[in-house]
Design a protein around this motif. Structure first.
Motif, PDB file in Angstrom:
ATOM      1  N   PHE A 190       0.796  -1.225   0.000  1.00 54.93           N
ATOM      2  CA  PHE A 190       0.000   0.000   0.000  1.00 54.93           C
ATOM      3  C   PHE A 190       0.832   1.281   0.000  1.00 54.93           C
ATOM      4  O   PHE A 190       0.274   2.370  -0.128  1.00 54.93           O
ATOM      5  CB  PHE A 190      -0.936   0.011   1.214  1.00 54.93           C
ATOM      6  N   SER A 191       2.143   1.169   0.143  1.00 62.23           N
ATOM      7  CA  SER A 191       2.952   2.396   0.204  1.00 62.23           C
ATOM      8  C   SER A 191       4.011   2.492  -0.885  1.00 62.23           C
ATOM      9  O   SER A 191       4.585   3.567  -1.074  1.00 62.23           O
ATOM     10  CB  SER A 191       3.640   2.492   1.580  1.00 62.23           C
ATOM     11  N   HIS A 192       4.265   1.411  -1.629  1.00 63.90           N
ATOM     12  CA  HIS A 192       5.379   1.461  -2.580  1.00 63.90           C
ATOM     13  C   HIS A 192       5.117   2.422  -3.722  1.00 63.90           C
ATOM     14  O   HIS A 192       6.059   2.927  -4.334  1.00 63.90           O
ATOM     15  CB  HIS A 192       5.681   0.058  -3.122  1.00 63.90           C
ATOM     16  N   GLY A 193       3.877   2.716  -4.049  1.00 67.70           N
ATOM     17  CA  GLY A 193       3.597   3.649  -5.126  1.00 67.70           C
ATOM     18  C   GLY A 193       3.610   5.096  -4.692  1.00 67.70           C
ATOM     19  O   GLY A 193       3.611   5.998  -5.541  1.00 67.70           O
ATOM     20  N   MET A 194       3.618   5.339  -3.390  1.00 67.05           N
ATOM     21  CA  MET A 194       3.551   6.715  -2.887  1.00 67.05           C
ATOM     22  C   MET A 194       4.893   7.229  -2.407  1.00 67.05           C
ATOM     23  O   MET A 194       5.129   8.435  -2.430  1.00 67.05           O
ATOM     24  CB  MET A 194       2.530   6.771  -1.742  1.00 67.05           C
ATOM     25  N   ILE A 195       5.774   6.362  -1.964  1.00 66.71           N
ATOM     26  CA  ILE A 195       7.091   6.770  -1.492  1.00 66.71           C
ATOM     27  C   ILE A 195       8.134   5.894  -2.171  1.00 66.71           C
ATOM     28  O   ILE A 195       7.810   4.828  -2.682  1.00 66.71           O
ATOM     29  CB  ILE A 195       7.212   6.649   0.053  1.00 66.71           C
ATOM     30  N   PRO A 196       9.390   6.348  -2.223  1.00 61.05           N
ATOM     31  CA  PRO A 196      10.434   5.541  -2.874  1.00 61.05           C
ATOM     32  C   PRO A 196      10.518   4.140  -2.271  1.00 61.05           C
ATOM     33  O   PRO A 196      10.306   3.947  -1.074  1.00 61.05           O
ATOM     34  CB  PRO A 196      11.710   6.351  -2.625  1.00 61.05           C
ATOM     35  N   TYR A 197      10.861   3.187  -3.128  1.00 54.98           N
ATOM     36  CA  TYR A 197      10.875   1.790  -2.697  1.00 54.98           C
ATOM     37  C   TYR A 197      11.831   1.522  -1.528  1.00 54.98           C
ATOM     38  O   TYR A 197      11.472   0.791  -0.601  1.00 54.98           O
ATOM     39  CB  TYR A 197      11.216   0.904  -3.895  1.00 54.98           C
ATOM     40  N   PRO A 198      13.050   2.086  -1.518  1.00 56.01           N
ATOM     41  CA  PRO A 198      13.919   1.859  -0.354  1.00 56.01           C
ATOM     42  C   PRO A 198      13.299   2.361   0.950  1.00 56.01           C
ATOM     43  O   PRO A 198      13.429   1.708   1.993  1.00 56.01           O
ATOM     44  CB  PRO A 198      15.198   2.630  -0.704  1.00 56.01           C
ATOM     45  N   VAL A 199      12.612   3.487   0.881  1.00 55.49           N
ATOM     46  CA  VAL A 199      11.955   4.005   2.080  1.00 55.49           C
ATOM     47  C   VAL A 199      10.800   3.093   2.482  1.00 55.49           C
ATOM     48  O   VAL A 199      10.544   2.865   3.668  1.00 55.49           O
ATOM     49  CB  VAL A 199      11.459   5.444   1.838  1.00 55.49           C
ATOM     50  N   THR A 200      10.105   2.552   1.480  1.00 55.76           N
ATOM     51  CA  THR A 200       9.031   1.597   1.758  1.00 55.76           C
ATOM     52  C   THR A 200       9.548   0.387   2.520  1.00 55.76           C
ATOM     53  O   THR A 200       8.932  -0.072   3.491  1.00 55.76           O
ATOM     54  CB  THR A 200       8.378   1.144   0.447  1.00 55.76           C
ATOM     55  N   LEU A 201      10.683  -0.137   2.084  1.00 59.69           N
ATOM     56  CA  LEU A 201      11.258  -1.302   2.748  1.00 59.69           C
ATOM     57  C   LEU A 201      11.696  -0.978   4.176  1.00 59.69           C
ATOM     58  O   LEU A 201      11.519  -1.788   5.093  1.00 59.69           O
ATOM     59  CB  LEU A 201      12.439  -1.832   1.939  1.00 59.69           C
ATOM     60  N   LEU A 202      12.270   0.200   4.359  1.00 55.81           N
ATOM     61  CA  LEU A 202      12.653   0.608   5.714  1.00 55.81           C
ATOM     62  C   LEU A 202      11.434   0.738   6.608  1.00 55.81           C
ATOM     63  O   LEU A 202      11.455   0.340   7.779  1.00 55.81           O
ATOM     64  CB  LEU A 202      13.422   1.927   5.662  1.00 55.81           C
ATOM     65  N   LEU A 203      10.353   1.284   6.051  1.00 55.35           N
ATOM     66  CA  LEU A 203       9.111   1.408   6.814  1.00 55.35           C
ATOM     67  C   LEU A 203       8.539   0.032   7.140  1.00 55.35           C
ATOM     68  O   LEU A 203       8.109  -0.213   8.279  1.00 55.35           O
ATOM     69  CB  LEU A 203       8.100   2.225   6.010  1.00 55.35           C
ATOM     70  N   ALA A 204       8.548  -0.876   6.165  1.00 56.98           N
ATOM     71  CA  ALA A 204       8.029  -2.229   6.398  1.00 56.98           C
ATOM     72  C   ALA A 204       8.856  -2.956   7.445  1.00 56.98           C
ATOM     73  O   ALA A 204       8.308  -3.643   8.320  1.00 56.98           O
ATOM     74  CB  ALA A 204       8.015  -3.013   5.087  1.00 56.98           C
ATOM     75  N   LEU A 205      10.172  -2.803   7.366  1.00 53.69           N
ATOM     76  CA  LEU A 205      11.034  -3.463   8.341  1.00 53.69           C
ATOM     77  C   LEU A 205      10.816  -2.881   9.733  1.00 53.69           C
ATOM     78  O   LEU A 205      10.841  -3.617  10.732  1.00 53.69           O
ATOM     79  CB  LEU A 205      12.497  -3.316   7.928  1.00 53.69           C
ATOM     80  N   SER A 206      10.586  -1.589   9.802  1.00 55.92           N
ATOM     81  CA  SER A 206      10.304  -0.961  11.102  1.00 55.92           C
ATOM     82  C   SER A 206       8.998  -1.485  11.690  1.00 55.92           C
ATOM     83  O   SER A 206       8.912  -1.750  12.895  1.00 55.92           O
ATOM     84  CB  SER A 206      10.235   0.564  10.938  1.00 55.92           C
ATOM     85  N   VAL A 207       7.989  -1.650  10.843  1.00 58.32           N
ATOM     86  CA  VAL A 207       6.715  -2.208  11.308  1.00 58.32           C
ATOM     87  C   VAL A 207       6.919  -3.630  11.806  1.00 58.32           C
ATOM     88  O   VAL A 207       6.389  -4.028  12.851  1.00 58.32           O
ATOM     89  CB  VAL A 207       5.668  -2.160  10.182  1.00 58.32           C
TER      90      VAL A 207
END
Length: 266
Positions: free
Chosen positions: A61-78
């Motif tokens: 739900f977030s990879h299209g709105m923010i850069p993919y590396p940031v998405t992965l960092l966010l997912a890993l944080s979750v």
């Protein structure tokens, strides 16, 4: 206020698994009997269904709105919030214990005691985290999301085999607060296998012809076998930390294998 639920062993053990392997405040709702935690390992992959699905949802739900590396960092944080970084901390702890120390050359603390190689543990946890991010980054977002849902339960199912392959580790503090698990019955072992293999089977079905599924099954099992040998020869038994560490490395091997297979075909 506590909510009454079915007090049968099955429900208690299931609830205990979610209490033990996630950081949701479930014990405030209902606290299962302590003996239920001895069977919690049998439902570990099911807890992985929840944490992996929520982590994958962040990517979807977030990879299209923010850069993919940031998405992965966010997912890993979750994921770290859902699990309390238990896997990474267990990996650091076990790596520090497995690190061989040369006698007579260990650094000494002010108290004169040998300094434990915590630097090795921290390096192992950092390397694991970086390798995890790189492996997921090499996958397209949809593929990474599906891989998370499949690899999380699968790796926990594979790591749970340790309790069938060796006795609990015997240490001076092993009887004080350390969870030991019962030997699963045949029925429990089948249920454990279904929990771990069902998401992986769905992943193989959805990605058939895109990646080489034989390697996805074969490589993690080989990794697990060598980790089993290492834990057995160095620690002479399993612990909750060693099970978590093995699950983390097996899960990483799944992502790395998928990334290599996908890139080879592309």
């Amino acid at each position: 206020m506590q909510i009454k639920i079915n007090n049968s062993r099955w429900y208690n053990s299931l609830w205990a698994a979610f209490c033990l392997f996630t950081k949701f405040p479930l014990e405030k709702v209902y606290r299962p009997p302590m003996e239920s935690y001895r069977a919690a390992m049998e439902f570990w992959p099911l807890a992985g269904w929840l944490t992996a699905s929520l982590t994958a949802a962040v990517i979807m739900f977030s990879h299209g709105m923010i850069p993919y590396p940031v998405t992965l960092l966010l997912a890993l944080s979750v994921n770290f919030l859902l699990t309390g970084t238990d896997d990474a901390r267990a990996l650091a702890h076990i790596a520090a214990r497995l690190c061989p120390q040369k006698r007579g050359r260990a650094f000494a603390t002010n108290s004169g005691k040998p300094h434990k190689p915590w630097a090795v543990g921290l390096a192992a946890a950092a390397t694991y985290t970086m390798a995890l991010l790189v492996s997921l980054y090499l996958l397209p977002p949809v593929m990474a999301s599906m891989a998370l849902v499949a690899a999380g339960p699968f790796s926990k199912m594979v790591a749970a085999q340790l309790i069938m392959m060796m006795p609990p580790e015997q240490t001076p503090g092993s009887q004080n607060g350390e969870t030991t698990f019962r030997q699963p019955t045949t029925r429990a072992a089948i249920i454990l296998a279904i929990q771990g293999l069902l998401p992986m089977a769905a992943f193989v079905k959805l990605t058939w012809g895109t990646i080489n599924w034989q390697y996805i099954i074969f490589v993690p099992c080989v990794v697990m076998y060598f980790l089993y040998l290492l834990v057995w020869h160095r620690l002479r038994g399993y612990s909750l930390s060693s099970c978590r560490a093995v699950a983390a490395i097996v899960e990483l091997s799944v992502y790395a294998t998928i990334a290599c297979s996908t890139n080879t075909l592309l």
